[in-house]
Design a protein around this motif. Structure first.
Motif, mmCIF file in Angstrom:
data_model
loop_
_atom_site.group_PDB
_atom_site.id
_atom_site.type_symbol
_atom_site.label_atom_id
_atom_site.label_comp_id
_atom_site.label_asym_id
_atom_site.label_seq_id
_atom_site.Cartn_x
_atom_site.Cartn_y
_atom_site.Cartn_z
ATOM 1 N N ALA A 21 0.795 -1.301 0.074
ATOM 2 C CA ALA A 21 -0.041 0.189 -0.072
ATOM 3 C C ALA A 21 0.897 1.261 -0.106
ATOM 4 O O ALA A 21 0.598 2.109 -0.803
ATOM 5 C CB ALA A 21 -0.886 0.147 1.094
ATOM 6 N N ARG A 55 -7.938 1.215 -4.918
ATOM 7 C CA ARG A 55 -7.177 0.201 -4.212
ATOM 8 C C ARG A 55 -8.103 -0.365 -3.112
ATOM 9 O O ARG A 55 -7.867 -1.556 -2.790
ATOM 10 C CB ARG A 55 -6.005 0.912 -3.233
ATOM 11 C CG ARG A 55 -5.179 0.183 -2.377
ATOM 12 C CD ARG A 55 -4.121 -0.559 -2.986
ATOM 13 N NE ARG A 55 -3.498 -1.405 -2.437
ATOM 14 C CZ ARG A 55 -2.118 -1.938 -2.434
ATOM 15 N NH1 ARG A 55 -1.722 -1.739 -3.808
ATOM 16 N NH2 ARG A 55 -1.635 -2.825 -1.767
ATOM 17 N N ASN A 56 -9.349 0.208 -2.746
ATOM 18 C CA ASN A 56 -9.994 -0.388 -1.600
ATOM 19 C C ASN A 56 -10.743 -1.687 -2.078
ATOM 20 O O ASN A 56 -10.967 -2.106 -3.265
ATOM 21 C CB ASN A 56 -11.265 0.686 -1.189
ATOM 22 C CG ASN A 56 -12.241 0.733 -2.124
ATOM 23 O OD1 ASN A 56 -13.297 0.012 -2.188
ATOM 24 N ND2 ASN A 56 -12.191 1.489 -3.185
ATOM 25 N N TRP A 109 -6.122 7.231 -5.355
ATOM 26 C CA TRP A 109 -5.509 5.669 -5.188
ATOM 27 C C TRP A 109 -6.419 4.932 -4.319
ATOM 28 O O TRP A 109 -6.451 3.873 -4.620
ATOM 29 C CB TRP A 109 -4.287 6.150 -4.613
ATOM 30 C CG TRP A 109 -3.449 4.940 -3.969
ATOM 31 C CD1 TRP A 109 -2.639 3.907 -4.596
ATOM 32 C CD2 TRP A 109 -3.551 4.633 -2.825
ATOM 33 N NE1 TRP A 109 -2.356 2.909 -3.803
ATOM 34 C CE2 TRP A 109 -2.713 3.333 -2.550
ATOM 35 C CE3 TRP A 109 -4.399 4.701 -1.630
ATOM 36 C CZ2 TRP A 109 -2.593 2.567 -1.501
ATOM 37 C CZ3 TRP A 109 -4.125 4.172 -0.290
ATOM 38 C CH2 TRP A 109 -3.319 2.849 -0.468
ATOM 39 N N TRP A 110 -6.995 5.408 -3.314
ATOM 40 C CA TRP A 110 -7.936 4.865 -2.436
ATOM 41 C C TRP A 110 -8.960 4.206 -3.165
ATOM 42 O O TRP A 110 -9.634 2.937 -3.155
ATOM 43 C CB TRP A 110 -8.169 5.429 -1.292
ATOM 44 C CG TRP A 110 -9.296 4.825 -0.249
ATOM 45 C CD1 TRP A 110 -8.692 3.784 0.491
ATOM 46 C CD2 TRP A 110 -10.655 4.650 -0.567
ATOM 47 N NE1 TRP A 110 -9.906 3.215 1.154
ATOM 48 C CE2 TRP A 110 -11.094 3.847 0.698
ATOM 49 C CE3 TRP A 110 -11.675 5.286 -1.198
ATOM 50 C CZ2 TRP A 110 -12.240 3.721 0.700
ATOM 51 C CZ3 TRP A 110 -12.907 4.998 -0.789
ATOM 52 C CH2 TRP A 110 -13.319 4.341 0.309
ATOM 53 N N THR A 144 -4.314 10.805 -3.066
ATOM 54 C CA THR A 144 -4.567 9.627 -1.982
ATOM 55 C C THR A 144 -6.089 9.363 -2.213
ATOM 56 O O THR A 144 -6.405 7.786 -2.453
ATOM 57 C CB THR A 144 -4.299 10.119 -0.719
ATOM 58 O OG1 THR A 144 -2.970 10.575 -0.534
ATOM 59 C CG2 THR A 144 -4.537 9.236 0.234
#
Length: 304
Positions: free
Chosen positions: A102, A148-149, A144-145, A141
């Motif tokens: 991460a 990515r989540n 990206w989240w 961020t």
């Protein structure tokens, strides 16, 4: 004589009252039909304009869009938040949010997106925008989240890869990339001087290349075989713009001619982003001709 004078005064008063009654009657009379039709036409046109459906409303909307584009080409210190989100989303898609851990994945996305704005401040001795404006890192961020989540990250990534959404994201990315490129070109021009030939072009190219050379352990690996599209397009775009500025030194940084030139370059960069094969082929040919004109040849790149 007195009788004749009284008679004359009475006659004048009668004529005056008669003229006043005639004027009042004329004022009470209905307006002619053409004037009424003109008033009706003006009323209907005004209503259509208020409803946003008339030709005047369309022209006004077009003028507002053009004014917004030219205002954006004034190169703000930080791009608008919506465009910045599209830029970060494209960077995360290109780098790959799921690659590595991460922390490593997030750092890789920040370096890829804001690398040019980290290298240029070290060259020019100014503040780095990603450190000065919190919106840069926070927006990256968030983008990206979202990919990515574990809840809906895969579905979000699939949605972003749909043709229409991908085109919108790519357009936003290219607009911000060009803005960053012009920001560092103008900063270098202001710090180094307007007569410099190389410095502003190098800083603008680094700004448009993003994090091509970061992290530092990459060395020259990204340009070993051939120049990547982001680097090549940024160089030719900044070089053409710098040549125009040197050819017309009387132009102010934010005059209408300069703004239109920036907007035109951004438009072509967007087209080349949406249709990459044509753009890479065109600039590849120009690059090969430039190398051949000075007696050089890229042996690792086949030239027709």
């Amino acid at each position: 004589r007195e009788h004749n004078r009284d008679t004359a005064v009475a006659g004048a008063a009668t004529q005056s009252s008669g003229g006043g009654r005639a004027k009042a009657a004329a004022a009470r009379a209905p307006a002619p039909a053409p004037a009424a039709r003109s008033a009706c036409t003006a009323t209907s046109t005004g209503a259509a304009t208020m409803n946003g459906t008339g030709p005047l409303a369309t022209a006004s909307a077009a003028e507002d869009v053009a004014a917004s584009i030219l205002n954006l080409m004034r190169v703000p210190a930080a791009p608008p938040l919506g465009l910045l989100f599209l830029y970060c989303t494209h960077v995360v898609l290109s780098v790959g949010a799921a690659r590595g851990g991460a922390v490593a994945s997030l750092v890789a996305c920040c370096l890829a997106g804001f690398g040019g704005s980290l290298i240029n401040p070290a060259l020019l001795g100014v503040h780095a925008p990603p450190l000065e404006f919190d919106a840069f890192v926070l927006t990256m961020t968030m983008a990206w989240w979202l990919q990515r989540n574990i809840f809906f990250g895969q579905q979000w990534a699939d949605f972003l890869r749909s043709p229409l959404v991908a085109a919108i994201v790519a357009t936003g990315f290219e607009i911000v990339r060009c803005l960053v490129m012009f920001i560092w070109y103008e900063n270098a021009l202001a710090i180094l001087g307007p007569s410099k030939l190389v410095g502003p072009v190098i800083c603008g190219t680094i700004g448009g290349a993003g994090g091509l050379f970061l992290p530092w352990n990459k060395g020259l690996e990204p340009i070993q075989i051939k120049s990547p599209w982001n680097l090549t397009s940024a160089f030719f775009c900044v070089a053409a713009f710098h040549y125009m500025r040197l050819s017309f030194p009387a132009l102010q940084p934010n005059c209408e001619t300069v703004l239109l030139a920036r907007a035109g370059l951004v438009f072509f960069m967007i087209l080349w982003r949406l249709f990459p094969s044509s753009g890479e082929g065109m600039l590849g040919t120009v690059r090969d001709l430039c190398l051949a004109s000075v007696g050089l040849h890229d042996f690792k790149h086949k030239t027709n």
